[in-house]
Design an enzyme around this catalytic site. Sequence first.
Site, PDB file in Angstrom:
ATOM      1  CB  SER A  43      16.005  15.645  12.708  1.00  0.00           C
ATOM      2  OG  SER A  43      16.023  14.887  11.557  1.00  0.00           O
ATOM      3  CG  ASP A  55      13.251  13.059  13.423  1.00  0.00           C
ATOM      4  OD1 ASP A  55      14.079  12.732  12.546  1.00  0.00           O
ATOM      5  OD2 ASP A  55      12.473  14.029  13.301  1.00  0.00           O
TER       6      ASP A  55
HETATM    7  C1  LIG Z   1      20.556  19.214   2.102  1.00  0.00           C
HETATM    8  C2  LIG Z   1      19.742  18.597   3.152  1.00  0.00           C
HETATM    9  O1  LIG Z   1      19.781  17.386   3.318  1.00  0.00           O
HETATM   10  N1  LIG Z   1      18.961  19.425   3.885  1.00  0.00           N
HETATM   11  C3  LIG Z   1      18.108  18.943   4.966  1.00  0.00           C
HETATM   12  C4  LIG Z   1      18.220  19.825   6.179  1.00  0.00           C
HETATM   13  O2  LIG Z   1      17.826  21.127   5.827  1.00  0.00           O
HETATM   14  P1  LIG Z   1      18.816  22.347   5.639  1.00  0.00           P
HETATM   15  O3  LIG Z   1      17.880  23.535   5.491  1.00  0.00           O
HETATM   16  O4  LIG Z   1      19.577  22.050   4.414  1.00  0.00           O
HETATM   17  O5  LIG Z   1      19.700  22.394   6.835  1.00  0.00           O
HETATM   18  O6  LIG Z   1      17.353  19.337   7.200  1.00  0.00           O
HETATM   19  C5  LIG Z   1      15.964  19.352   6.853  1.00  0.00           C
HETATM   20  C6  LIG Z   1      15.170  18.890   8.050  1.00  0.00           C
HETATM   21  O7  LIG Z   1      15.477  17.581   8.412  1.00  0.00           O
HETATM   22  C7  LIG Z   1      15.736  18.489   5.634  1.00  0.00           C
HETATM   23  O8  LIG Z   1      14.401  18.570   5.258  1.00  0.00           O
HETATM   24  C8  LIG Z   1      16.652  18.966   4.499  1.00  0.00           C
HETATM   25  O9  LIG Z   1      16.533  18.146   3.384  1.00  0.00           O
HETATM   26 MG   LIG Z   2      14.479  13.763  10.677  1.00  0.00          MG
END
Ligand SMILES: CC(=O)N[C@H]1[C@@H](OP(=O)(O)O)O[C@H](CO)[C@@H](O)[C@@H]1O
Ligand SMILES: [Mg+2]
Length: 518
Positions: free
Chosen positions: A65, A252
């Site tokens: 992603s 993605d």
């Molecule tokens: C603050 C932030 O944007 N966090 C993102 C990021 O997760 P984290 O657990 O924060 O790394 O990646 C995820 C997957 O793409 C998305 O769902 C989420 O919103």
């Molecule tokens: Mg994504």
Amino acid sequence: MAEFQEISKLSALHPKPAGLVLQYGTSGFRTNAKQLDHIMFRMGLLATVRSKKTKATIGVMVTASHNPEEDNGVKLVDPMGEMVTQDWEEHATQLANADQEDLLTALKNIIEKEAINMSQEANVFVGKDTRSSSASLSQAVLDGVSALGGHSKDYGLVTTPQLHYMVCCQNTQGKYGEATVEGYYTKFCQELLLSFSPPCHLKKELQISLNNDGSKGRLNHQCGADYVKVQQKPPTGIKINPGERCCSFDGDADRIVYYYTDSEGTFHLLDGDKMATLISTFLKELLTQAGLDLKIAVVQTAYANGSSTHYLENTMKVLVRCTKTGVKHLHHVAQEFDVGVYFEANGHGTVLFSKAAEEKIQQLAEDTNVNDERKKAALLLRNTINVINQTVGDAISDMLLIEAILAIKGMTIQQWDTIYTDLPNRQLKVKVADRRVIDTTDAERRAVTPAGLQEAIDNLVKKYRQARSFVRPSGTEDVVRVYAEADTQESADALAHEVSLAVYRLAGGVGDEPKPLH
Ligand SMILES: CC(=O)N[C@H]1[C@@H](OP(=O)(O)O)O[C@H](CO)[C@@H](O)[C@@H]1O
Ligand SMILES: [Mg+2]
């Protein structure tokens, strides 16, 4: 059994690096691509077993992603196109971390625990993003599937939402659409303009100019939805004319943010919160016009801008719910309502309609005894159902829905932007030795451990006006995320910095101490 012999042989070609421990995180496994070959093979095995269990096609998407180009990752897609269930995330973690010689035992444990009938046929759909590592990694997934005698279909280069769509189509015998890339474009793109045209006389044309199409440059590098959202600036090297409507997708294409620059060159971001507001307002108005008593709610995370929550609750009188970060959590809560609009602030989201809601809307759209206003509203609601990808947040389908709403309402991006004003905010990352020392509660808005951290945050927040701050371990990167908002950008930046320092000192920071932003 013959298939187990095959696994022993093939798994030796996808060995696990000694000592490597990975967790099925917010959105699957993610790390440097060089460490993922064995994970991919094993996820091929797991998807095959999951397919046998559910007697349905399972999806495996190879992507990291928004992460840097050198990373990669993998996520599993369940039969209705949703994220794999939580108990299977645990199976995934166990299988991923089993030592090479224990792999068969770990697999057999899952098979036994889930009472899998191994003679059941298995089907797995595989997709990948444009990263250079994705080709060999998706081959490792396919190897895993064939090691267990499963059938696979390799869709090659697709977006994550496209793969979710394929899986859903396949398991609903084509009722959702045709399980091909052409089928996807027909459902979400071609029919959008056609289906919105009759009640609204939309122009059947949308001109788009495409930048960073993957043919050159590094994926997400100084561009992409995450860069634009977190840095609060446009992608590097793109020329934007004042007032022009722009959007950025992530690596993605399951996230989207809108933005424009005004005549003074000031950058304006319209993120997931602004999209949730536009879409939920549109739908709420239509439900009222249609005279349908359906319960609508917006689902957000702690990252939602305080102004958006305030506007939705107090001005729009829409029910707002807050969940943990990660689409799977938002999706789940959204399913509790007739119409559940869910968006992460970073632009990841969609709308879910309950079966009952879809039926009521359909009935009204076909009813010959209702007045024109109710009829038109019912048609627009039905068309929204047709064009939104309900399996998962989808940058392409979200963009088309937003474009349709703006066109129907005759609204410019500037007008949309002024619905409410974002509170200035800042997101930072802090490196710590082990991010698991931070445990949170209340939809991640409060830290339970380490001792003293939440108290420190509370005291810092008190220093500023309209302030809010929270910290949580990332589920996709080896960092702790810090979020702060306040009445001015200076205050939000200062608060974010001070909270970063508290994390660094109380949660085992590594490297240099976080520096002030100004
Ligand atoms: C603050 C932030 O944007 N966090 C993102 C990021 O997760 P984290 O657990 O924060 O790394 O990646 C995820 C997957 O793409 C998305 O769902 C989420 O919103
Ligand atoms: Mg994504």
